[in-house]
Design a protein around this motif. Structure first.
Motif, PDB file in Angstrom:
ATOM      1  N   ASP A  12      60.599  -7.082  36.114  1.00 50.09           N
ATOM      2  CA  ASP A  12      61.006  -7.444  37.473  1.00 50.09           C
ATOM      3  C   ASP A  12      59.800  -7.597  38.393  1.00 50.09           C
ATOM      4  N   ASP A  13      58.803  -6.740  38.214  1.00 50.22           N
ATOM      5  CA  ASP A  13      57.602  -6.821  39.045  1.00 50.22           C
ATOM      6  C   ASP A  13      56.848  -8.119  38.767  1.00 50.22           C
ATOM      7  N   LEU A  14      56.750  -8.475  37.497  1.00 52.29           N
ATOM      8  CA  LEU A  14      56.013  -9.683  37.121  1.00 52.29           C
ATOM      9  C   LEU A  14      56.723 -10.944  37.602  1.00 52.29           C
ATOM     10  N   THR A  15      58.035 -10.988  37.436  1.00 55.49           N
ATOM     11  CA  THR A  15      58.765 -12.175  37.875  1.00 55.49           C
ATOM     12  C   THR A  15      58.713 -12.326  39.388  1.00 55.49           C
ATOM     13  N   GLU A  16      58.665 -11.222  40.102  1.00 56.78           N
ATOM     14  CA  GLU A  16      58.576 -11.302  41.563  1.00 56.78           C
ATOM     15  C   GLU A  16      57.223 -11.842  41.998  1.00 56.78           C
ATOM     16  N   VAL A  17      56.147 -11.328  41.416  1.00 53.20           N
ATOM     17  CA  VAL A  17      54.807 -11.757  41.803  1.00 53.20           C
ATOM     18  C   VAL A  17      54.594 -13.238  41.493  1.00 53.20           C
ATOM     19  N   PHE A  18      55.039 -13.661  40.307  1.00 51.11           N
ATOM     20  CA  PHE A  18      54.782 -15.030  39.875  1.00 51.11           C
ATOM     21  C   PHE A  18      55.939 -15.979  40.171  1.00 51.11           C
ATOM     22  N   GLU A  19      56.979 -15.480  40.862  1.00 48.49           N
ATOM     23  CA  GLU A  19      58.133 -16.302  41.228  1.00 48.49           C
ATOM     24  C   GLU A  19      58.679 -17.012  39.994  1.00 48.49           C
ATOM     25  N   ALA A  20      58.946 -16.220  38.972  1.00 48.09           N
ATOM     26  CA  ALA A  20      59.363 -16.758  37.680  1.00 48.09           C
ATOM     27  C   ALA A  20      60.714 -16.189  37.260  1.00 48.09           C
ATOM     28  N   GLU A  21      61.413 -16.938  36.414  1.00 57.79           N
ATOM     29  CA  GLU A  21      62.636 -16.431  35.815  1.00 57.79           C
ATOM     30  C   GLU A  21      62.279 -15.518  34.645  1.00 57.79           C
ATOM     31  N   ASP A  22      63.178 -14.593  34.335  1.00 61.20           N
ATOM     32  CA  ASP A  22      62.899 -13.602  33.297  1.00 61.20           C
ATOM     33  C   ASP A  22      63.504 -14.026  31.969  1.00 61.20           C
ATOM     34  N   ASP A  23      62.631 -14.414  31.033  1.00 58.55           N
ATOM     35  CA  ASP A  23      63.057 -14.705  29.665  1.00 58.55           C
ATOM     36  C   ASP A  23      62.516 -13.660  28.697  1.00 58.55           C
ATOM     37  N   PHE A  24      62.156 -12.494  29.233  1.00 63.01           N
ATOM     38  CA  PHE A  24      61.621 -11.414  28.402  1.00 63.01           C
ATOM     39  C   PHE A  24      62.256 -10.094  28.831  1.00 63.01           C
ATOM     40  N   PRO A  25      63.594  -9.978  28.736  1.00 64.39           N
ATOM     41  CA  PRO A  25      64.283  -8.778  29.228  1.00 64.39           C
ATOM     42  C   PRO A  25      63.939  -7.515  28.455  1.00 64.39           C
ATOM     43  N   ASP A  26      63.409  -7.645  27.244  1.00 62.73           N
ATOM     44  CA  ASP A  26      63.077  -6.471  26.439  1.00 62.73           C
ATOM     45  C   ASP A  26      61.670  -5.948  26.704  1.00 62.73           C
ATOM     46  N   TRP A  27      60.948  -6.570  27.617  1.00 66.59           N
ATOM     47  CA  TRP A  27      59.582  -6.145  27.872  1.00 66.59           C
ATOM     48  C   TRP A  27      59.518  -4.716  28.410  1.00 66.59           C
ATOM     49  N   THR A  38      53.182  -8.835  20.632  1.00 71.83           N
ATOM     50  CA  THR A  38      53.921  -9.733  21.516  1.00 71.83           C
ATOM     51  C   THR A  38      53.615  -9.351  22.949  1.00 71.83           C
ATOM     52  N   ILE A  39      53.151 -10.315  23.711  1.00 71.97           N
ATOM     53  CA  ILE A  39      52.713 -10.074  25.082  1.00 71.97           C
ATOM     54  C   ILE A  39      53.527 -10.934  26.048  1.00 71.97           C
ATOM     55  N   PRO A  40      53.568 -10.562  27.337  1.00 70.73           N
ATOM     56  CA  PRO A  40      54.231 -11.416  28.321  1.00 70.73           C
ATOM     57  C   PRO A  40      53.288 -12.498  28.826  1.00 70.73           C
ATOM     58  N   ILE A  41      53.786 -13.711  28.940  1.00 68.49           N
ATOM     59  CA  ILE A  41      53.025 -14.796  29.559  1.00 68.49           C
ATOM     60  C   ILE A  41      53.911 -15.471  30.597  1.00 68.49           C
ATOM     61  N   VAL A  42      53.282 -16.199  31.502  1.00 73.96           N
ATOM     62  CA  VAL A  42      53.999 -16.985  32.508  1.00 73.96           C
ATOM     63  C   VAL A  42      53.603 -18.437  32.311  1.00 73.96           C
ATOM     64  N   ARG A  43      54.584 -19.317  32.162  1.00 75.77           N
ATOM     65  CA  ARG A  43      54.286 -20.735  32.016  1.00 75.77           C
ATOM     66  C   ARG A  43      55.439 -21.556  32.566  1.00 75.77           C
ATOM     67  N   GLU A  44      55.187 -22.831  32.785  1.00 76.11           N
ATOM     68  CA  GLU A  44      56.208 -23.752  33.289  1.00 76.11           C
ATOM     69  C   GLU A  44      56.546 -24.755  32.200  1.00 76.11           C
ATOM     70  N   ARG A  45      57.836 -24.849  31.890  1.00 72.93           N
ATOM     71  CA  ARG A  45      58.299 -25.767  30.858  1.00 72.93           C
ATOM     72  C   ARG A  45      59.532 -26.500  31.359  1.00 72.93           C
ATOM     73  N   ALA A  46      59.774 -27.661  30.787  1.00 70.55           N
ATOM     74  CA  ALA A  46      60.946 -28.440  31.177  1.00 70.55           C
ATOM     75  C   ALA A  46      62.217 -27.800  30.633  1.00 70.55           C
TER      76      ALA A  46
END
Length: 236
Positions: A12-27, A38-46
């Motif tokens: 939740d902290d990471l998605t808030e900072v980077f204004e991203a949706e959460d596709d890693f709920p098990d993190w 396995t690490i968390p990354i932030v990227r933009e995809r179609a």
């Protein structure tokens, strides 16, 4: 560098900072992430349904493995900024697979084998944004696996006192340009390299270090979810 790092934030902290949706709920926060983890990354995809670009926090294996690469005994977890735009292994992902690797800090070691001292390097804030590249390949079972590498550069300031390389860090308010999913041509890639060098020059002087317990030397013998791993050694 960088061979072990820390992400102490919740999803939740990471998605808030980077204004991203959460596709890693098990993190779960991890204080000892190593290559092939396995690490968390932030990227933009179609988006597959709408075609619109969406920024997401998602899992990736920290071992860059594009579909054209055969199995390797040596994990590919760091990419040098000096060659990321020209080396055949990296340049395709740098052109259109750019990502951010969030981290609180990372470890480096000094000294002789068997007596190595562990150092923890961190920024002024609790979150750093490392520039990375990502790729995806289809596995034998038909599923897709995303993998990533962290871009490194010549170290500066505190990090340079410990190791000659460091991650390429971006100011948090400047990740937008790097995450732009537009494919870069050769000129665009060189311009992006120049941008990364200039931006990371401003972050590098903020990196600090202190020594931590040598138990972090053995990744397999510790609990990676133990926050005391980054506690500084008591003063003599």
């Amino acid at each position: 560098m960088c061979g072990r790092f820390v992400v102490s934030q919740q999803a939740d902290d990471l998605t808030e900072v980077f204004e991203a949706e959460d596709d890693f709920p098990d993190w779960r926060p991890n204080y000892s992430l190593a290559p092939t983890d396995t690490i968390p990354i932030v990227r933009e995809r179609a988006d597959r349904e709408t075609g619109a670009f969406v920024r997401r926090l998602e899992p990736a294996v920290w071992n860059f493995h594009p579909s054209f690469m055969k199995e390797s005994k040596r994990p590919q977890f760091n990419s040098r900024i000096e060659t990321v735009a020209t080396n055949g292994l990296w340049k395709g992902a740098f052109a259109q697979g750019r990502c951010i690797v969030p981290m609180r800090g990372y470890y480096e070691w000094t000294g002789e084998p068997g007596k190595k001292r562990a150092h923890y390097l961190h920024g002024e804030r609790e979150l750093l944004a490392a520039a990375g590249i990502s790729t995806a390949r289809r596995l034998d079972d038909g599923s897709w696996q995303v993998s990533a590498s962290i871009i490194t550069r010549e170290a500066r300031d505190a990090s340079g006192e410990i190791h000659e390389r460091m991650p390429v860090y971006l100011p948090l308010d400047e990740v937008e340009r790097y995450l732009d999913p537009a494919k870069l041509d050769a000129g665009g890639m060189q311009a992006m390299v120049d941008f990364l060098l200039e931006a990371s020059d401003r972050v590098a002087p903020t990196i600090r270090e202190y020594e931590v317990d040598r138990r972090v030397n053995s990744h397999r013998a510790i609990d990676p979810h133990d926050p005391t791993l980054i506690e500084p050694l008591p003063a003599d």
